[in-house]
Structure formats: structure tokens, C-alpha cells
Enzyme design. Structure first.
Site, short mmCIF file in Angstrom:
data_model
loop_
_atom_site.label_atom_id
_atom_site.label_comp_id
_atom_site.label_asym_id
_atom_site.label_seq_id
_atom_site.Cartn_x
_atom_site.Cartn_y
_atom_site.Cartn_z
CG ASP A 167 8.58 -1.74 0.16
OD1 ASP A 167 8.29 -1.56 1.36
OD2 ASP A 167 9.57 -1.24 -0.40
CD GLU B 207 5.58 0.71 3.47
OE1 GLU B 207 6.24 1.19 4.40
OE2 GLU B 207 6.08 0.50 2.35
#
Ligand code: CA
Length: 501
Positions: free
Chosen positions: A239, A269
Site C-alpha cells: 500500500d 500501489e
């Protein structure tokens, strides 16, 4: 590093993101994935990306408001034992079931911040300008920061580590004055090798982890090994990597792979539409991970909102999958781009089957299917994407062989897969248009001469015959996609029976 899921498997691989933002807080997701595991595998899903499994700051937290990494729904903390998705027991047995069905698991690692601290601490801190985080504004002051994590519900089980303000770089809330600002703790700097927006985009939310602090690095490594072994993970989705030092993740992945002896496919990400940023990051992490192809997502979004005037010839211009296919995880939408979310850029319904054909039926990239597209988004009144299971099966069984592109028209583009020896009845012609319909002459190959091809989407009802030169004239209706396959493949898809014996 050549990143693959499932070793040297000859078959196409597909990831599914197994959650959306507005799932009900009923604790049933881990049970649902176990129940559906075999069906997902049969549909062509090989890997599930599961939502953050650890305890958030409240029970209905999607998982990104991390409180305790070691609490996978096991301890009574934040007023609940289970998480939004279930208990630790259900999580572990759900993963076992996935593995039995041949599905691998990517866990979501949220290392940028922590939230929901147990207590505040008095910390010397300086406010910084929001648009230039390297520059302090005002004088050094004392704030009351939420930075003490003692985990009274877990105690020292799995890890005796307790977090305090020395493990963080800063935060955005002063409890004393009830004031929101961007506070950099005394003696700290924002971590380098982060995104350059706002000069330094280290800070995102909560208490920001200081990955320059060796105690933090050691604890996250301890956690990584524990987590991989406890849940028998196959890899990670990382993340918010643009808010974390790239050097940290490069070294982190190497060390966790070394300690666990596992390959641990990882996809980060890095949310930015600019390909240059993604390539720069991949160089910095020395290709230790793949990245989501955010530029391609924005192409889909743009094309779907352009009333047929998007120039389809440019679909892959400056996308990750065209520049660095081995490190590209392609996707259409996710939990952040869905309606109601911060990065909302939801691809319009009419374009969804086109976008999925593009990520699923081509040779490059590893596609990731969104839960909300597969099951629908009942909260937003959005139905499942039409024919998505059919496209998934087309990928799994028939999207093989040499690929030839026909991207010379602004509306109608197409490509063929010429099939290979290992996959019976493989080969297909894909043609799609964001404007009016029409036909495209494409070379499917001489081995198909004289055979009849059928549009498996059911849009075009008349079959077409492959000509002497190995070409066919493949039709598509306006604003749709058609996928032409041989009679045997067509019948297998429609009877959902893949008996190649
Ligand atoms: Ca950060």
C-alpha cells in the site's frame, strides 16, 4: 527480476482483488472466499489479493487505518475480536481452502502509517507548509500526539515491540489544541526517496512510520516473517509505496524473501498517472516488485468518458504495460477508484467489457480483476460487468499464441492470438470499437483456413469463415467488443464444459 505467479506455469495467470470499499461489516468475507474458492479457480482466477487483515482503528475499518499488525482478528482490541472480514481462524482456514483449490494469496501490507494509538505523548514538533513539506512554518512547539501503541489487548504475544513517537516522523493532529496541521517531530526529517509532490510526499495520514529508524525496520522485518509463516502467504500488495522510501521496500522485500525462502511476488500501489514516475520508482527498487498500471487505468477512464472520440490508437501510449510488461499489473478499477472514494475515476459501464478484454486477452501484463466488477457494487447500484466470467475463461483456456495487433484506426482496434500447440482450440480474434461498428481484416493464421469462427459475446450471430490466406473479416458493433473463436472453443464456453480429452 522476472516476476511470475505460480512458477513456470504455462497457463495465463489472473489476480482478483477480493474486496471493495463498501462491503458490509458482517465478518463474512473470509468465509465467502472459502466457499467460492473452487468456483473462482474454475473461472480462471489464480491469485487473490485480500484486504488488510489486521486490526484497524475500528471494527468496520476497510483495513488501511492500521492499529495492530499482529492482530488478525484474534484479540479483543478496539472493541472487537474479529475484523470487518472475520476472525483470524477464519482467515487462516480460508487461505488453506484457497491453496487446496490452487489459488495463491497476496496480503495487503500497510506500512506507511498507524492509527488509533492507545495514548498520547507530549512531543516537540514543528508545523510544516502543506505544499512544501520540507519547509517549517512557525516555531518549534510542543504538541500532544497520538503515538503510543501498547496493545493492551494483545500484550507481548508474537512481538514485545511497543511503538512511541521516536518511531514516527510526524503526524497531523495536536490533541492538546485540537488542531490539525502537518507536524514534523523534533530531530526528524521526512523520509527521502518518496514521491516529490509537495516537495516530499512522505506524509499521508495518521502517525507516519519513520523507516530511517532501525528499530522500525527490524520490527517490520520480524512482522513480515511472522505474517508470511502464520498465514502461509504467497506474496504482497504494498500500500501507498510513493509515501515510503523506495530504498526501504527494495531492501525489505529482499530480506523477507531471504528469511522465508519464498519468492513472494509483490505489486506496489504507486498512484500516479505519469509513467515516468513509475519507471523511476521501479529503477529505484531495482525491479523487486511490479506496479499497478495506473496510467492504463486513466486511459480506460478517459476513453469511457469521451463519447466515442478517444483515439484508440493511443490506448497503450505511455502505459506501464507497454514499457515494462514484466512489471505491470493491469487493472480496470479498484477500491479507491470506485464511486464515493477519494480517487474516484470509475470506468463507465459500456466500456468495461472493452477494458477487460484489453487486460485479459493480450499477452502482456498480469491482469487484476476488481471484486466490484465481478460481483457488482450494490451500494452504488452498479451491476456486475457483463460477460466478465466469459472473458476470464477465454483468457484461461484460449488466449494463447502469437499476438498480432491492428491498432491503425481511431475507433476500431483489434488483435489476434494465433493459438499454440499446448492449448487445444486456442486462438482468437478480438475487435472493439469506442465509436461506430465495422469490421477488421486480421490474420488469424493458415492453420484455421476454411474454419468458421463465432463471436463468443453473442453480439454478432453470423459466423465468419477464415479465408485461404489465413485472414478473416471480423465484425464488431459500435461501442462493444467481439471475441471470435473456433466452433469447439465457442461451444465449450457456452456449455461451460472444458473437456479437452
Ligand atoms: Ca510515509
Amino acid at each position: 527480476m522476472y516476476l511470475v505467479i505460480g512458477g513456470d506455469c504455462m497457463d495465463n495467470q489472473t489476480i482478483m482483488q477480493y474486496f471493495e470499499w463498501y462491503l458490509s461489516d458482517n465478518g463474512l468475507l473470509w468465509k465467502k472466499m472459502a466457499t467460492n474458492a473452487q468456483e473462482l479457480k474454475n473461472t480462471g482466477i489464480d491469485t487473490l489479493w485480500l484486504p488488510p487483515a489486521y486490526k484497524g482503528m475500528k471494527r468496520n475499518d476497510v483495513g488501511y487505518g492500521v492499529y495492530d499488525l499482529y492482530d488478525l482478528g484474534e484479540f479483543n482490541q478496539k472493541g472487537t475480536v474479529r475484523t470487518k472480514y472475520g476472525t483470524k481462524e477464519e482467515y487462516i482456514s480460508g487461505i488453506e481452502k484457497l491453496h487446496e483449490c490452487g489459488i495463491k494469496v497476496l496480503a495487503d501490507l500497510v506500512f506507511n502509517h498507524k492509527m488509533g494509538a492507545d495514548e498520547t505523548e507530549v512531543v516537540h514538533a514543528s508545523p510544516c507548509y502543506f505544499h512544501n513539506r520540507e519547509q517549517k512554518c512557525g516555531t518549534k512547539d510542543v504538541i500532544k500526539a497520538w503515538t503510543k501503541f501498547d496493545f493492551p489487548g494483545r500484550g507481548e504475544t508474537y512481538s514485545a515491540f511497543k511503538w512511541n513517537h521516536t518511531h514516527f516522523s510526524g503526524t497531523d493532529w495536536d490533541e492538546e489544541d485540537q488542531k490539525k496541521d502537518l507536524y514534523l517531530f523534533e530531530g526528524k526529517n521526512w523520509n527521502r526517496e518518496t514521491d516529490e509532490e509537495f516537495v516530499n510526499f512522505d506524509y499521508l495520514m495518521g502517525a507516519d512510520l519513520d523507516t530511517d529508524n532501525q528499530e522500525v525496520v527490524d520490527e517490520l522485518l520480524h512482522f513480515g516473517k511472522w505474517y508470511v509463516e502464520t498465514a502461509n502467504l504467497d506474496g504482497f500488495r504494498l500500500d501507498a509505496v510513493k509515501h515510503i522510501s523506495s530504498i526501504f521496500f527494495r531492501d525489505y522485500l529482499r530480506e523477507v524473501r531471504r528469511r522465508t525462502g519464498k519468492e513472494l511476488f509483490s505489486v506496489g500501489e504507486y498512484w500516479h498517472p505519469d509513467l515516468g514516475k513509475l519507471l523511476h520508482y521501479l529503477d529505484d527498487v531495482e525491479n523487486e516488485m511490479a506496479l499497478f498500471d495506473v496510467p492504463l487505468h486513466y486511459k480506460f477512464y478517459e476513453a469511457s468518458n469521451n463519447s466515442g472520440h478517444f483515439d484508440m490508437r493511443n490506448l497503450f501510449t505511455k502505459t506501464l504495460v507497454s514499457e515494462r510488461e514484466k512489471n505491470a499489473v493491469t487493472f480496470v478499477d479498484n477500491h479507491d477508484t470506485q464511486p464515493g472514494q477519494a480517487l474516484c475515476s470509475f470506468v463507465s459501464e459500456w466500456f468495461k467489457p472493452l477494458a477487460y478484454a484489453i487486460i485479459l486477452l493480450r499477452n502482456e501484463g498480469i491482469p487484476c480483476v476488481f471484486y466490484g466488477d465481478y460481483y457488482g457494487l450494490p451500494n452504488c447500484g452498479i451491476r456486475p460487468v457483463e460477460k466478465l466470467p466469459v472473458l476470464l475463461k477465454l483468457r484461461k483456456y484460449f488466449a494463447y499464441g502469437e499476438q498480432k495487433d491492428y491498432f491503425e484506426h481511431e475507433n476500431i482496434i483489434g488483435w489476434v492470438r494465433q493459438g499454440d500447440e499446448e492449448h487445444p482450440y486456442s486462438g482468437m480474434a478480438v475487435v472493439l470499437s469506442d465509436g461506430p461498428g465495422g469490421c477488421k481484416k486480421m490474420e488469424i493464421g493458415k492453420k484455421f483456413v476454411g474454419q468458421w469462427f463465432y463471436d463468443v459475446t453473442g453480439k454478432c450471430t453470423d459466423p465468419i469463415q477464415i479465408q485461404e490466406d489465413g485472414f478473416g473479416e471480423f465484425y464488431v458493433d459500435g461501442g462493444t467488443v467481439s471475441v471470435w473463436v473456433c466452433k469447439e472453443a465457442y461451444e465449450m464456453i457456452w456449455t461451460d464444459c472444458f473437456d479437452f480429452a
